[in-house]
Design a protein around this motif. Structure first.
Motif, short mmCIF file in Angstrom:
data_model
loop_
_atom_site.label_atom_id
_atom_site.label_comp_id
_atom_site.label_asym_id
_atom_site.label_seq_id
_atom_site.Cartn_x
_atom_site.Cartn_y
_atom_site.Cartn_z
N TYR A 112 0.84 -1.25 0.02
CA TYR A 112 -0.28 -0.03 -0.12
C TYR A 112 0.83 1.18 -0.05
N GLN A 113 1.94 1.42 0.56
CA GLN A 113 2.92 2.41 0.42
C GLN A 113 3.16 2.67 -0.85
N ARG A 114 3.66 1.62 -1.45
CA ARG A 114 3.99 1.83 -3.12
C ARG A 114 2.68 2.52 -4.13
N VAL A 115 1.49 2.07 -3.46
CA VAL A 115 0.17 2.42 -4.19
C VAL A 115 0.32 4.02 -3.82
N ALA A 116 0.34 4.29 -2.87
CA ALA A 116 0.30 5.81 -2.30
C ALA A 116 1.19 6.73 -3.00
N GLU A 117 2.64 6.23 -2.97
CA GLU A 117 3.77 6.88 -3.79
C GLU A 117 3.47 7.09 -5.13
N VAL A 118 2.72 6.19 -5.91
CA VAL A 118 2.44 6.32 -7.17
C VAL A 118 1.52 7.24 -7.47
#
Length: 289
Positions: free
Chosen positions: A100-106
């Motif tokens: 989910y951290q990567r989803v947010a960063e995207v």
């Protein structure tokens, strides 16, 4: 004879409509295989080609005798640029692997969520959407519903509406519903993973980096070819700005003449207006006597 002003008929299709479940079964088709092919084809079109059929209700979908899916009526179609395709792929893959951290960063990297918001807070909000779907049976997990919830959350973080993503989400609702009609236990996530993962490997992995490097090299080469012309233009512009600073703004003869004629017309119009006003006042004064 089947093409008119508002209809372009390109070819004849012999097949069974996808909403005719009994007809598909009677023709010997594997309904689960058709459901998988439908979703994977839709995702390949979206991610690989950046172009997708945006009206994929079952009345527009046929299955030919050999199992080939044919979509008709492209009156509504959607397009995604490379930036939007990367955004979509990383989001879907992030939910699949629970990153989910990567989803947010995207979202932040794409510029969809303003920088004044906190990435970690956004990741926590996304986790609240994603975690409940894990551990559920495949037939209860809807990718389309997940995207709907995601867009609702992004509104809280001031994400601007993206029409192309809304059209995609609407289409995904429909096509996912068609797949579940064919296979009530359809696993959207398991079916999507090979296509999404392959696209990420090809576009964001080493192969993608090589492609980006080649495109960057082509852009630099094109710029280098224009370097002399750009330098000459820049030099000429610099000289003209210096002359303008020393001598003021100067017009060519045609422009100066056009401005003069416009001013003359304006002056004549003003004089006529003053005469009209004066004559009107004289008339009013005479009538009052």
């Amino acid at each position: 004879e089947r093409t008119g002003r508002d209809v372009l008929t390109m070819e004849w299709i012999d097949g069974v409509k996808m909403n005719d479940i009994a007809g598909l079964a009677a023709a010997g088709h594997d309904l689960k295989a058709i459901a998988t092919n439908l979703i994977q084809s839709f995702l390949r079109h979206t991610l690989r080609d950046g172009f997708f059929h945006a009206d994929m209700h079952p009345g527009n979908l046929f299955v030919e005798a050999d199992g080939t899916i044919v979509a008709v009526d492209l009156g509504i179609a959607g397009r995604l640029g490379k930036k939007e395709r990367r955004f979509l792929a990383e989001i879907l893959y992030g939910f699949i692997v629970r990153d989910y951290q990567r989803v947010a960063e995207v979202h932040f990297e794409a510029g969809y969520v303003p920088r004044q918001h906190n990435v970690s807070a956004f990741a926590q909000a996304i986790r609240a959407i994603g975690e409940p779907i894990h551990g559920q049976s495949a037939d209860t997990i809807s990718m389309a519903k997940l995207l709907t919830l995601l867009f609702e959350v992004t509104e809280l973080f001031d994400m601007a509406t993206r029409p192309e993503l809304i059209l995609l989400q609407k289409t995904m609702v429909v096509v996912e519903g068609v797949a579940r009609t064919l296979d009530p236990a359809f696993n959207m996530w398991k079916t999507s993973e090979p296509v999404v993962g392959d696209w990420i490997a090809g576009n964001l992995g080493p192969r993608g980096l090589l492609t980006d490097a080649r495109e960057g090299a082509k852009a630099l080469l094109a710029l280098a070819r224009q370097a002399l012309d750009l330098a000459a233009r820049t030099d000429r512009l610099s000289r003209e700005i210096d002359l303008m600073a020393e001598n003021g703004l100067r017009f060519d003869e045609a422009t100066a003449q056009a401005i003069g004629e416009a001013e003359a017309r304006h002056t004549r119009s003003g004089r006529v207006a003053l005469w009209v006003i004066a004559l009107t006042l004289i008339y009013i004064a005479w009538k009052s006597l």
